[in-house]
Design a protein around this motif. Sequence first.
Motif, PDB file in Angstrom:
ATOM      1  N   SER A 198       0.830  -1.211   0.000  1.00 47.36           N
ATOM      2  CA  SER A 198       0.000   0.000   0.000  1.00 47.36           C
ATOM      3  C   SER A 198       0.863   1.258   0.000  1.00 47.36           C
ATOM      4  CB  SER A 198      -0.926   0.019   1.218  1.00 47.36           C
ATOM      5  OG  SER A 198      -1.829  -1.056   1.176  1.00 47.36           O
ATOM      6  N   GLY A 199       1.995   1.177   0.674  1.00 49.04           N
ATOM      7  CA  GLY A 199       2.891   2.326   0.734  1.00 49.04           C
ATOM      8  C   GLY A 199       3.542   2.624  -0.593  1.00 49.04           C
ATOM      9  N   ASN A 200       3.612   1.589  -1.450  1.00 47.04           N
ATOM     10  CA  ASN A 200       4.255   1.745  -2.758  1.00 47.04           C
ATOM     11  C   ASN A 200       3.269   1.688  -3.910  1.00 47.04           C
ATOM     12  OD1 ASN A 200       6.863   1.773  -1.559  1.00 47.04           O
ATOM     13  ND2 ASN A 200       6.809  -0.453  -1.412  1.00 47.04           N
ATOM     14  N   ALA A 201       1.976   1.596  -3.574  1.00 43.48           N
ATOM     15  CA  ALA A 201       0.966   1.366  -4.608  1.00 43.48           C
ATOM     16  C   ALA A 201       0.909   2.546  -5.579  1.00 43.48           C
ATOM     17  CB  ALA A 201      -0.403   1.156  -3.969  1.00 43.48           C
ATOM     18  N   GLN A 202       0.843   2.200  -6.851  1.00 43.92           N
ATOM     19  CA  GLN A 202       0.661   3.197  -7.903  1.00 43.92           C
ATOM     20  C   GLN A 202      -0.545   2.793  -8.726  1.00 43.92           C
ATOM     21  OE1 GLN A 202       4.287   3.269 -10.148  1.00 43.92           O
ATOM     22  NE2 GLN A 202       5.456   4.256  -8.536  1.00 43.92           N
ATOM     23  N   GLN A 203      -1.214   3.762  -9.307  1.00 48.25           N
ATOM     24  CA  GLN A 203      -2.358   3.461 -10.146  1.00 48.25           C
ATOM     25  C   GLN A 203      -1.893   2.655 -11.354  1.00 48.25           C
ATOM     26  OE1 GLN A 203      -4.935   4.077  -7.967  1.00 48.25           O
ATOM     27  NE2 GLN A 203      -6.020   4.535  -9.836  1.00 48.25           N
ATOM     28  N   GLN A 204      -2.563   1.535 -11.593  1.00 45.53           N
ATOM     29  CA  GLN A 204      -2.248   0.716 -12.754  1.00 45.53           C
ATOM     30  C   GLN A 204      -3.545   0.280 -13.393  1.00 45.53           C
ATOM     31  OE1 GLN A 204       0.044  -2.794 -11.985  1.00 45.53           O
ATOM     32  NE2 GLN A 204       0.029  -3.462 -14.113  1.00 45.53           N
ATOM     33  N   LYS A 205      -3.734   0.611 -14.627  1.00 46.38           N
ATOM     34  CA  LYS A 205      -4.948   0.229 -15.324  1.00 46.38           C
ATOM     35  C   LYS A 205      -4.745  -1.144 -15.962  1.00 46.38           C
ATOM     36  CE  LYS A 205      -6.372   4.947 -16.403  1.00 46.38           C
ATOM     37  NZ  LYS A 205      -6.711   5.914 -17.467  1.00 46.38           N
ATOM     38  N   PRO A 206      -5.820  -1.948 -16.027  1.00 48.77           N
ATOM     39  CA  PRO A 206      -5.714  -3.234 -16.711  1.00 48.77           C
ATOM     40  C   PRO A 206      -5.276  -3.046 -18.156  1.00 48.77           C
ATOM     41  CG  PRO A 206      -7.746  -3.105 -15.451  1.00 48.77           C
ATOM     42  CD  PRO A 206      -7.137  -1.740 -15.425  1.00 48.77           C
ATOM     43  N   VAL A 207      -4.601  -4.063 -18.673  1.00 49.28           N
ATOM     44  CA  VAL A 207      -4.122  -4.017 -20.047  1.00 49.28           C
ATOM     45  C   VAL A 207      -5.305  -3.874 -20.997  1.00 49.28           C
ATOM     46  CG1 VAL A 207      -2.927  -5.335 -21.824  1.00 49.28           C
ATOM     47  CG2 VAL A 207      -2.100  -5.385 -19.476  1.00 49.28           C
ATOM     48  N   THR A 208      -5.194  -2.958 -21.953  1.00 53.37           N
ATOM     49  CA  THR A 208      -6.303  -2.721 -22.880  1.00 53.37           C
ATOM     50  C   THR A 208      -5.923  -3.027 -24.325  1.00 53.37           C
ATOM     51  OG1 THR A 208      -5.668  -0.378 -23.033  1.00 53.37           O
ATOM     52  CG2 THR A 208      -7.362  -0.966 -21.412  1.00 53.37           C
ATOM     53  N   ASP A 209      -4.857  -3.776 -24.548  1.00 55.84           N
ATOM     54  CA  ASP A 209      -4.480  -4.209 -25.890  1.00 55.84           C
ATOM     55  C   ASP A 209      -5.535  -5.196 -26.389  1.00 55.84           C
ATOM     56  OD1 ASP A 209      -3.354  -5.205 -28.196  1.00 55.84           O
ATOM     57  OD2 ASP A 209      -1.545  -6.009 -27.248  1.00 55.84           O
ATOM     58  N   THR A 210      -6.281  -4.822 -27.424  1.00 51.98           N
ATOM     59  CA  THR A 210      -7.355  -5.681 -27.925  1.00 51.98           C
ATOM     60  C   THR A 210      -6.964  -6.437 -29.194  1.00 51.98           C
ATOM     61  OG1 THR A 210      -8.295  -3.815 -29.157  1.00 51.98           O
ATOM     62  CG2 THR A 210      -9.146  -4.222 -26.927  1.00 51.98           C
ATOM     63  N   ASN A 211      -5.705  -6.341 -29.608  1.00 49.74           N
ATOM     64  CA  ASN A 211      -5.248  -7.102 -30.763  1.00 49.74           C
ATOM     65  C   ASN A 211      -5.249  -8.591 -30.445  1.00 49.74           C
ATOM     66  OD1 ASN A 211      -4.679  -4.829 -32.438  1.00 49.74           O
ATOM     67  ND2 ASN A 211      -2.816  -4.471 -31.255  1.00 49.74           N
ATOM     68  N   LYS A 212      -5.465  -9.411 -31.463  1.00 50.76           N
ATOM     69  CA  LYS A 212      -5.563 -10.856 -31.282  1.00 50.76           C
ATOM     70  C   LYS A 212      -4.254 -11.541 -31.685  1.00 50.76           C
ATOM     71  CE  LYS A 212      -9.902 -10.572 -30.111  1.00 50.76           C
ATOM     72  NZ  LYS A 212     -10.341 -10.807 -28.720  1.00 50.76           N
ATOM     73  N   TYR A 213      -3.846 -12.507 -30.871  1.00 51.07           N
ATOM     74  CA  TYR A 213      -2.613 -13.257 -31.114  1.00 51.07           C
ATOM     75  C   TYR A 213      -2.861 -14.746 -30.894  1.00 51.07           C
ATOM     76  CZ  TYR A 213      -0.474  -8.643 -30.514  1.00 51.07           C
ATOM     77  OH  TYR A 213      -0.156  -7.304 -30.629  1.00 51.07           O
ATOM     78  N   ARG A 214      -2.037 -15.556 -31.512  1.00 51.62           N
ATOM     79  CA  ARG A 214      -1.992 -16.987 -31.248  1.00 51.62           C
ATOM     80  C   ARG A 214      -0.580 -17.334 -30.795  1.00 51.62           C
ATOM     81  NH1 ARG A 214      -6.475 -19.549 -33.766  1.00 51.62           N
ATOM     82  NH2 ARG A 214      -7.483 -18.223 -35.341  1.00 51.62           N
ATOM     83  N   VAL A 215      -0.413 -18.515 -30.236  1.00 46.80           N
ATOM     84  CA  VAL A 215       0.919 -19.006 -29.897  1.00 46.80           C
ATOM     85  C   VAL A 215       1.223 -20.193 -30.803  1.00 46.80           C
ATOM     86  CG1 VAL A 215       2.377 -20.036 -28.128  1.00 46.80           C
ATOM     87  CG2 VAL A 215       0.755 -18.234 -27.512  1.00 46.80           C
ATOM     88  N   LEU A 216       2.385 -20.156 -31.426  1.00 47.02           N
ATOM     89  CA  LEU A 216       2.822 -21.216 -32.340  1.00 47.02           C
ATOM     90  C   LEU A 216       4.069 -21.877 -31.774  1.00 47.02           C
ATOM     91  CD1 LEU A 216       2.306 -22.514 -35.153  1.00 47.02           C
ATOM     92  CD2 LEU A 216       3.960 -20.877 -36.067  1.00 47.02           C
ATOM     93  N   THR A 217       4.026 -23.194 -31.657  1.00 43.62           N
ATOM     94  CA  THR A 217       5.188 -23.920 -31.132  1.00 43.62           C
ATOM     95  C   THR A 217       6.212 -24.171 -32.228  1.00 43.62           C
ATOM     96  OG1 THR A 217       4.398 -26.170 -31.620  1.00 43.62           O
ATOM     97  CG2 THR A 217       3.635 -25.146 -29.554  1.00 43.62           C
ATOM     98  N   GLY A 218       7.401 -24.613 -31.793  1.00 44.42           N
ATOM     99  CA  GLY A 218       8.372 -25.156 -32.730  1.00 44.42           C
ATOM    100  C   GLY A 218       7.860 -26.473 -33.295  1.00 44.42           C
ATOM    101  N   THR A 219       8.658 -27.137 -34.108  1.00 48.62           N
ATOM    102  CA  THR A 219       8.182 -28.331 -34.798  1.00 48.62           C
ATOM    103  C   THR A 219       8.447 -29.605 -33.992  1.00 48.62           C
ATOM    104  OG1 THR A 219      10.282 -28.530 -35.993  1.00 48.62           O
ATOM    105  CG2 THR A 219       8.495 -27.312 -37.075  1.00 48.62           C
ATOM    106  N   TYR A 220       7.585 -30.610 -34.250  1.00 50.57           N
ATOM    107  CA  TYR A 220       7.720 -31.959 -33.694  1.00 50.57           C
ATOM    108  C   TYR A 220       7.956 -32.930 -34.848  1.00 50.57           C
ATOM    109  CZ  TYR A 220       5.532 -29.608 -29.764  1.00 50.57           C
ATOM    110  OH  TYR A 220       5.250 -28.718 -28.752  1.00 50.57           O
ATOM    111  N   SER A 221       8.760 -33.947 -34.603  1.00 44.82           N
ATOM    112  CA  SER A 221       9.130 -34.872 -35.679  1.00 44.82           C
ATOM    113  C   SER A 221       8.008 -35.836 -36.036  1.00 44.82           C
ATOM    114  CB  SER A 221      10.384 -35.660 -35.289  1.00 44.82           C
ATOM    115  OG  SER A 221      10.161 -36.383 -34.091  1.00 44.82           O
ATOM    116  N   THR A 222       7.052 -36.051 -35.123  1.00 46.28           N
ATOM    117  CA  THR A 222       5.932 -36.952 -35.408  1.00 46.28           C
ATOM    118  C   THR A 222       4.618 -36.272 -35.058  1.00 46.28           C
ATOM    119  OG1 THR A 222       5.876 -37.965 -33.205  1.00 46.28           O
ATOM    120  CG2 THR A 222       7.374 -38.941 -34.835  1.00 46.28           C
ATOM    121  N   ARG A 223       3.584 -36.696 -35.730  1.00 45.98           N
ATOM    122  CA  ARG A 223       2.260 -36.152 -35.423  1.00 45.98           C
ATOM    123  C   ARG A 223       1.824 -36.555 -34.019  1.00 45.98           C
ATOM    124  NH1 ARG A 223      -2.159 -34.004 -38.181  1.00 45.98           N
ATOM    125  NH2 ARG A 223      -4.091 -34.213 -36.967  1.00 45.98           N
ATOM    126  N   GLN A 224       2.227 -37.763 -33.581  1.00 48.84           N
ATOM    127  CA  GLN A 224       1.842 -38.218 -32.257  1.00 48.84           C
ATOM    128  C   GLN A 224       2.400 -37.289 -31.174  1.00 48.84           C
ATOM    129  OE1 GLN A 224      -0.303 -40.875 -31.375  1.00 48.84           O
ATOM    130  NE2 GLN A 224      -0.156 -39.662 -29.489  1.00 48.84           N
TER     131      GLN A 224
END
Length: 247
Positions: free
Chosen positions: A161-187
Amino acid sequence: MVVIRQKLVPDSLAAKITYGKINKRKYIVIHETDNLKTGADADAHARLQYSGNSRAASWNWQVDDKEAVQSFGHMWACWAAGSDKGNKEGIQVEICVNSDGNYLKAVQNAAELVAKIMKDENIPIERVVQHNYFSGKNCPSKMRAGKVSWSQFITMVKNASGNAQQQKPVTDTNKYRVLTGTYSTRQAAENVLDVLKHRFGWVAYIESDGSRWRVKTGTFTGVTAAQAGANKIKTAKLAQVANPIAA
């Protein structure tokens, strides 16, 4: 300061699992999820609420060792405290206790979040209470068992509380996905897909990349949420490489 973002439950759903927008906001009520499963972090619990919790329960915030995610605005009287008074006068904060998280850091983040809510809503430290205060339930159980004592937590809140600063929630509305590296097999890719869908509760797909395979998630709102998703995949050792990409 703890990273704060929103994944707000739509009003049409919120009206079915809360008392509505009648919260008097006199208390901040501290809970623990008691969900020790790997991956049961703030993002997972926020997604659970957003997609429709099968339990007759709801809470305003969930916080883990990386972030705090808001599911309901403070005017919503959620079903969490075990009594009408607690539900209709309290802002409910759930601390995640997933086994792959850092509990102490989650508690520290919760203290910072509580300090911010106190300032935003003009709630005194004396009205920061345990779930137990309203219902007698052994919650927050780890804290009540002394993993981090209640008095230590209150001291953390006072210090924050002694160090609290006003912080607004993130408002970035752009859409993203996460893509993994490759796997050698489909399984191998399917094994990862199974975890993302059934343990994390995410939408995800498999894509071919020549003779190899990748896994791509559904969309995240904001690059911060997408990066947190990528980090979660790597922390769970599901992929060595996982990066946010524009959706």
